[in-house]
Design an enzyme around this catalytic site. Structure first.
Site, PDB file in Angstrom:
ATOM      1  N   SER A  89      38.093  37.514  33.365  1.00 35.52           N
ATOM      2  CA  SER A  89      39.264  37.775  32.556  1.00 35.52           C
ATOM      3  C   SER A  89      38.877  38.043  31.096  1.00 35.52           C
ATOM      4  O   SER A  89      38.065  38.926  30.843  1.00 35.52           O
ATOM      5  CB  SER A  89      40.274  36.633  32.676  1.00 35.52           C
ATOM      6  N   ASP A 105      44.555  42.312  41.920  1.00 36.11           N
ATOM      7  CA  ASP A 105      44.935  41.835  40.588  1.00 36.11           C
ATOM      8  C   ASP A 105      45.737  42.910  39.873  1.00 36.11           C
ATOM      9  O   ASP A 105      45.259  44.036  39.700  1.00 36.11           O
ATOM     10  CB  ASP A 105      43.678  41.493  39.790  1.00 36.11           C
ATOM     11  N   HIS A 144      43.006  37.995  40.696  1.00 36.95           N
ATOM     12  CA  HIS A 144      42.342  37.874  39.404  1.00 36.95           C
ATOM     13  C   HIS A 144      41.180  36.884  39.439  1.00 36.95           C
ATOM     14  O   HIS A 144      40.158  37.095  38.793  1.00 36.95           O
ATOM     15  CB  HIS A 144      43.384  37.426  38.376  1.00 36.95           C
TER      16      HIS A 144
END
Length: 414
Positions: A124, A334, A386
């Site tokens: 991320s 994601d 994610h």
């Protein structure tokens, strides 16, 4: 430790491993790598599905390397700063310098690990942290004697925030291609938004707010997974634009590695707020957490963070030329940092192709796909969101093993 702050460290060391991975795991600026990475993804012991204890993780990355989980920047998780002004203005440069200072002092304290191969990993927003730290280590090494250098060999990032233009373009295209937004809204966003600029116009901000609103009833971080139906929100905010509030709310990670529970982060908070657990971890020894619960994400850090770097793509152009091993992987479900955007920015590096786009396998199934460029490998994980190690732990372990061993993911169906 860093001079400005005290960072809580959890290390799992085994001298039999020649690799020594330093893991930066952050879902966004302000979230805990101990709470997420160690307790719910790739650590050897995970918080169980009701927050009452721990269970062994048979897919722990400690099967492949030593791990360090660092709470960064100061103020995240159990970490804190003795200088309150440190928390008023935080940016990528601040984080990189503090992290490098921590690393330098950690290796001075534990010199027996200095000669081990050293890798950096994250996901991320660590898509910023990891290459920035890698560049800083590389540049500082050039001015140090060999015995003082950090033996950096490479880095790997997952679903990584990298380039605002391609990431935002990918976000909108993913939402449209996965039937989250209408044709009309997609056309409207493409007409009013210029993602090549740092700031959105008012019209674009409104359009993007409409895109985020379509995710209110589903999980933007895994569009085909159940959504956590709870009023708790670690990243809620009372300030900022509607789009910013929505983005912060959507940064909340709610995933479990098996026996899927979309509200899993609540269980982590319950567990890490137990007095006996904090005592065992030697955490909160300063007593700074008194009148509030420990939170897996810090609103104050998130709101004060100055995300002023539009792209870190030039760092890749620089670092792939140094011979460092560089991998990028992406869960293909994601919606927040979609694989579409990652493919765009990797292709924009204009690297020569070493091996073409092809599937890789696990247990007689296609586990994802990958392409090898000269100096960089891009891999996907099929059906993961994610946080790949939570959604697809077995596949994530194969990827990290392949990365550390400098080999392709398995290309045979067996």
């Amino acid at each position: 430790m860093a001079s400005r702050c005290t960072m809580q460290l959890r290390s799992l060391l085994n001298d039999k491993h020649t690799q020594f991975m330093f893991l930066l795991h952050l879902s966004c600026p302000g979230c805990s790598s101990v709470g997420y990475g160690a307790a719910s993804e790739m650590g050897p012991l995970l918080v169980n599905d009701n927050g009452t204890g721990l269970e062994f993780n048979k897919f722990a990355w400690t099967r492949e390397a030593n791990l360090l989980f660092l709470e960064s920047p100061a103020g995240v998780g159990f970490s804190y700063s003795n200088t309150t002004s440190d928390l008023d203005y935080i940016d990528d440069g601040f984080v990189a310098e503090d992290t490098y200072t921590f690393l330098k002092n950690w290796f001075n304290r534990f010199p027996q690990y200095r000669g081990h191969d050293f890798y950096i990993a994250g996901e991320s927003y660590a898509g910023h942290y990891v290459p920035q730290l890698a560049e800083l280590v590389y540049e500082r090494n050039r001015h140090l004697e060999m015995k003082q250098r950090i033996n950096l060999k490479g880095f790997i990032v997952g679903n990584a925030v990298t380039d605002d233009y391609y990431d935002e373009k990918g976000l909108v295209e993913f939402a449209w291609s996965h039937s989250v937004i209408s044709d009309q809204l997609y056309k409207h966003v493409t007409n009013v938004c210029n993602f090549r600029t740092i700031f959105f116009t008012g019209e674009c901000a409104h359009a993007m707010d409409l895109v985020y609103t379509q995710y209110d009833k589903i999980d933007i971080y895994n569009v085909y997974a159940p959504k956590c139906n709870t009023d708790q929100s670690a990243m809620s905010s009372s300030s900022g634009s509607t789009t910013e509030k929505t983005a912060k709310k959507n940064y909340k990670r709610l995933r479990m590695y098996s026996g899927y529970d979309p509200c899993y982060s609540i269980h982590i908070e319950d567990y890490l707020n137990r007095v006996d657990v904090q005592k065992s971890l030697h955490a909160n020894i300063s007593g700074w957490i008194k009148d509030r619960r420990w939170s897996i994400c810090s609103n104050s850090i998130f709101e004060n963070y100055n995300d002023n770097i539009f792209t870190v793509r030039p760092l890749y152009s620089k670092l792939v030329k140094t011979g460092l091993r560089v991998w990028v992987y992406s869960g293909d479900m994601d919606g927040r940092v979609p694989v579409i955007g990652s493919r765009y920015w990797v292709e924009a590096l204009d690297l020569p192709i070493k091996s073409q786009w092809q599937p890789w396998y696990l247990n007689n199934q296609v586990a994802g796909r990958f392409i090898e460029y000269e100096g960089l490998t891009l891999a996907t994980v099929r059906g993961a969101g994610h946080d790949v190690p939570q959604d697809k732990p077995a596949e994530a372990l194969v990827l990290i093993s392949s990365f550390l061993s400098d080999r392709q993911p398995p290309t045979r169906n067996s």
